[in-house]
Design a protein around this motif. Sequence first.
Motif, PDB file in Angstrom:
ATOM      1  N   ASP A 198     -21.068  15.400  -3.100  1.00 59.92           N
ATOM      2  CA  ASP A 198     -21.913  16.102  -2.138  1.00 59.92           C
ATOM      3  C   ASP A 198     -23.363  15.648  -2.196  1.00 59.92           C
ATOM      4  OD1 ASP A 198     -19.835  17.731  -1.132  1.00 59.92           O
ATOM      5  OD2 ASP A 198     -20.008  19.033  -2.904  1.00 59.92           O
ATOM      6  N   GLY A 199     -23.648  14.622  -3.014  1.00 63.20           N
ATOM      7  CA  GLY A 199     -25.014  14.126  -3.134  1.00 63.20           C
ATOM      8  C   GLY A 199     -25.881  14.939  -4.070  1.00 63.20           C
ATOM      9  N   CYS A 200     -25.277  15.796  -4.889  1.00 58.11           N
ATOM     10  CA  CYS A 200     -26.039  16.628  -5.815  1.00 58.11           C
ATOM     11  C   CYS A 200     -26.239  15.909  -7.149  1.00 58.11           C
ATOM     12  CB  CYS A 200     -25.339  17.965  -6.033  1.00 58.11           C
ATOM     13  SG  CYS A 200     -25.335  19.018  -4.561  1.00 58.11           S
ATOM     14  N   ILE A 201     -27.200  16.401  -7.924  1.00 52.99           N
ATOM     15  CA  ILE A 201     -27.665  15.715  -9.124  1.00 52.99           C
ATOM     16  C   ILE A 201     -26.985  16.280 -10.370  1.00 52.99           C
ATOM     17  CG2 ILE A 201     -29.713  15.103 -10.469  1.00 52.99           C
ATOM     18  CD1 ILE A 201     -29.631  14.073  -7.515  1.00 52.99           C
ATOM     19  N   PRO A 202     -26.175  15.494 -11.079  1.00 49.03           N
ATOM     20  CA  PRO A 202     -25.577  15.969 -12.323  1.00 49.03           C
ATOM     21  C   PRO A 202     -26.547  15.803 -13.493  1.00 49.03           C
ATOM     22  CG  PRO A 202     -24.812  13.765 -11.873  1.00 49.03           C
ATOM     23  CD  PRO A 202     -25.702  14.152 -10.713  1.00 49.03           C
ATOM     24  N   GLU A 203     -26.216  16.432 -14.613  1.00 50.24           N
ATOM     25  CA  GLU A 203     -27.062  16.337 -15.804  1.00 50.24           C
ATOM     26  C   GLU A 203     -27.208  14.898 -16.289  1.00 50.24           C
ATOM     27  OE1 GLU A 203     -28.896  18.632 -17.504  1.00 50.24           O
ATOM     28  OE2 GLU A 203     -28.485  19.890 -15.764  1.00 50.24           O
ATOM     29  N   LEU A 204     -26.206  14.079 -16.040  1.00 54.11           N
ATOM     30  CA  LEU A 204     -26.281  12.676 -16.458  1.00 54.11           C
ATOM     31  C   LEU A 204     -27.468  11.974 -15.815  1.00 54.11           C
ATOM     32  CD1 LEU A 204     -24.687  10.585 -18.159  1.00 54.11           C
ATOM     33  CD2 LEU A 204     -23.535   9.921 -16.037  1.00 54.11           C
ATOM     34  N   MET A 205     -27.729  12.242 -14.542  1.00 57.23           N
ATOM     35  CA  MET A 205     -28.873  11.635 -13.873  1.00 57.23           C
ATOM     36  C   MET A 205     -30.190  12.145 -14.453  1.00 57.23           C
ATOM     37  SD  MET A 205     -27.820  11.375  -9.815  1.00 57.23           S
ATOM     38  CE  MET A 205     -29.459  10.863  -9.330  1.00 57.23           C
ATOM     39  N   VAL A 206     -30.222  13.418 -14.823  1.00 54.64           N
ATOM     40  CA  VAL A 206     -31.417  13.979 -15.444  1.00 54.64           C
ATOM     41  C   VAL A 206     -31.741  13.209 -16.727  1.00 54.64           C
ATOM     42  CG1 VAL A 206     -32.461  16.045 -16.454  1.00 54.64           C
ATOM     43  CG2 VAL A 206     -30.976  16.245 -14.435  1.00 54.64           C
ATOM     44  N   ALA A 207     -30.723  12.981 -17.553  1.00 53.53           N
ATOM     45  CA  ALA A 207     -30.925  12.251 -18.809  1.00 53.53           C
ATOM     46  C   ALA A 207     -31.419  10.836 -18.544  1.00 53.53           C
ATOM     47  CB  ALA A 207     -29.614  12.224 -19.601  1.00 53.53           C
ATOM     48  N   TYR A 208     -30.836  10.171 -17.571  1.00 49.16           N
ATOM     49  CA  TYR A 208     -31.195   8.782 -17.255  1.00 49.16           C
ATOM     50  C   TYR A 208     -32.671   8.656 -16.886  1.00 49.16           C
ATOM     51  CZ  TYR A 208     -31.176   4.542 -14.246  1.00 49.16           C
ATOM     52  OH  TYR A 208     -31.441   3.339 -13.635  1.00 49.16           O
ATOM     53  N   TYR A 209     -33.144   9.508 -15.996  1.00 47.27           N
ATOM     54  CA  TYR A 209     -34.540   9.410 -15.577  1.00 47.27           C
ATOM     55  C   TYR A 209     -35.498   9.876 -16.670  1.00 47.27           C
ATOM     56  CZ  TYR A 209     -33.397   7.994 -10.835  1.00 47.27           C
ATOM     57  OH  TYR A 209     -32.958   7.279  -9.754  1.00 47.27           O
ATOM     58  N   ARG A 210     -35.119  10.894 -17.416  1.00 47.70           N
ATOM     59  CA  ARG A 210     -35.980  11.344 -18.507  1.00 47.70           C
ATOM     60  C   ARG A 210     -36.175  10.233 -19.532  1.00 47.70           C
ATOM     61  NH1 ARG A 210     -33.468  15.914 -20.060  1.00 47.70           N
ATOM     62  NH2 ARG A 210     -32.180  14.844 -21.590  1.00 47.70           N
ATOM     63  N   GLN A 211     -35.139   9.465 -19.808  1.00 49.88           N
ATOM     64  CA  GLN A 211     -35.254   8.360 -20.763  1.00 49.88           C
ATOM     65  C   GLN A 211     -36.317   7.340 -20.347  1.00 49.88           C
ATOM     66  OE1 GLN A 211     -31.378   6.589 -20.956  1.00 49.88           O
ATOM     67  NE2 GLN A 211     -30.489   8.224 -22.198  1.00 49.88           N
ATOM     68  N   ARG A 212     -36.541   7.199 -19.062  1.00 46.01           N
ATOM     69  CA  ARG A 212     -37.405   6.140 -18.541  1.00 46.01           C
ATOM     70  C   ARG A 212     -38.775   6.649 -18.082  1.00 46.01           C
ATOM     71  NH1 ARG A 212     -32.336   5.352 -18.690  1.00 46.01           N
ATOM     72  NH2 ARG A 212     -31.490   3.237 -18.951  1.00 46.01           N
ATOM     73  N   ALA A 213     -39.148   7.832 -18.552  1.00 45.11           N
ATOM     74  CA  ALA A 213     -40.370   8.490 -18.081  1.00 45.11           C
ATOM     75  C   ALA A 213     -41.650   7.850 -18.589  1.00 45.11           C
ATOM     76  CB  ALA A 213     -40.345   9.972 -18.467  1.00 45.11           C
ATOM     77  N   THR A 214     -41.565   6.859 -19.469  1.00 45.90           N
ATOM     78  CA  THR A 214     -42.789   6.169 -19.894  1.00 45.90           C
ATOM     79  C   THR A 214     -43.277   5.174 -18.852  1.00 45.90           C
ATOM     80  OG1 THR A 214     -41.447   4.587 -21.139  1.00 45.90           O
ATOM     81  CG2 THR A 214     -42.404   6.442 -22.367  1.00 45.90           C
ATOM     82  N   ALA A 215     -42.484   4.879 -17.831  1.00 48.11           N
ATOM     83  CA  ALA A 215     -42.987   4.086 -16.705  1.00 48.11           C
ATOM     84  C   ALA A 215     -44.203   4.796 -16.112  1.00 48.11           C
ATOM     85  CB  ALA A 215     -41.906   3.933 -15.643  1.00 48.11           C
TER      86      ALA A 215
END
Length: 369
Positions: free
Chosen positions: A33-50
Amino acid sequence: MPLDLFEPFALGDLKLANRMVMAPMTRNRADADGCIPELMVAYYRQRATAGLIVAESTTVSPQAVGYPFTPGLHTDAHVTGWRHLTEAVHAAGGHIFVQLQHCGRISHPSLLDGQAPVAPSAMQPAGQAATYAGPQDFVTPRELGRDELPGIVAQFRHAAELAKHAGFDGVEVHAGNGYLIDQFLRDGSNHRSDAYGGSAANRMRLLNEVLDAVCAEWPAERVGVRLTPENSFNSMSDSDPQAHFAYFLGQLSPRGLAYAHILEGDMMTKTASIDYRALRTGFAGVCIANNGYDLARARAAVHTGKADLIAFGTPFLANPDLVHRYRENLPLTAADPTTFYVGGKAGYTDYPFHRGDGAETRHLATATE
């Protein structure tokens, strides 16, 4: 004093920690449905030093969908999921824009409840669509009537409004890579004879209307635009990209946008035939350069003023701590292309962080983190 990739940068009223941008990359990890799972949250949080993350291409309506398992931003459920993600990025010290997208003809009826994809002109692209049933040939799209175009603009405005509720720092309008707005911009895909076809000014009309609508929801300094002047991806071409995109960028200059995000060259041939420095000098605002940059090229581009910020794709995909690795001249982890679009945490949240002692350690992210 020479400019450097690791210096802080003022993007309007946002204070970025460095000049490194995580480029938007479709990863097909949203739900059906195009909704955001927790896996995506983890992925972007890991890269927040950009210094800035531009989140992956996000559809502005059900009609805009072009791939399975891609995120949307047109329902309350989308807003809730994205808000959880943006809060995680902000808590880790990062900034994040969302890339708003309509795929246009790069879709398939099976993704659109049996409806034909839409386009500026009824021209079938070469190649195959990615669908839930596997690759299927692209179909001939339906040419959008002029009376339908305000509805397309409204889709972008609604998504921009929801992006505020979702906690994003800004939005990037996707006008590249062969998707709907790019299909209008380039004369290889736009054969219209009305006010939205023909001259460069007419072909830019839809982009201008979308930007007007998005900037009614956001200050212009929080709105970026993505352009890909000579990318042949998705069966695209243009008769004179140097002249046409010089015109487009010149017209964008007075808007005071956050940035122009420019893919330099062709993702398919890995070549560049037009003068991107000339394009950059014709645009008065912030320029993000993208496509195949490594550390040396990125530092040179920033030092010489060719670009203000550099967007990295695959290096950020495989190295969540890319800023640290580049700053310390540490080796990079190679990406595994077999995991790019298949779902799951493998090749997504399990790439290693460098420990700082010559070794690497697997991040402890899990599918439920």
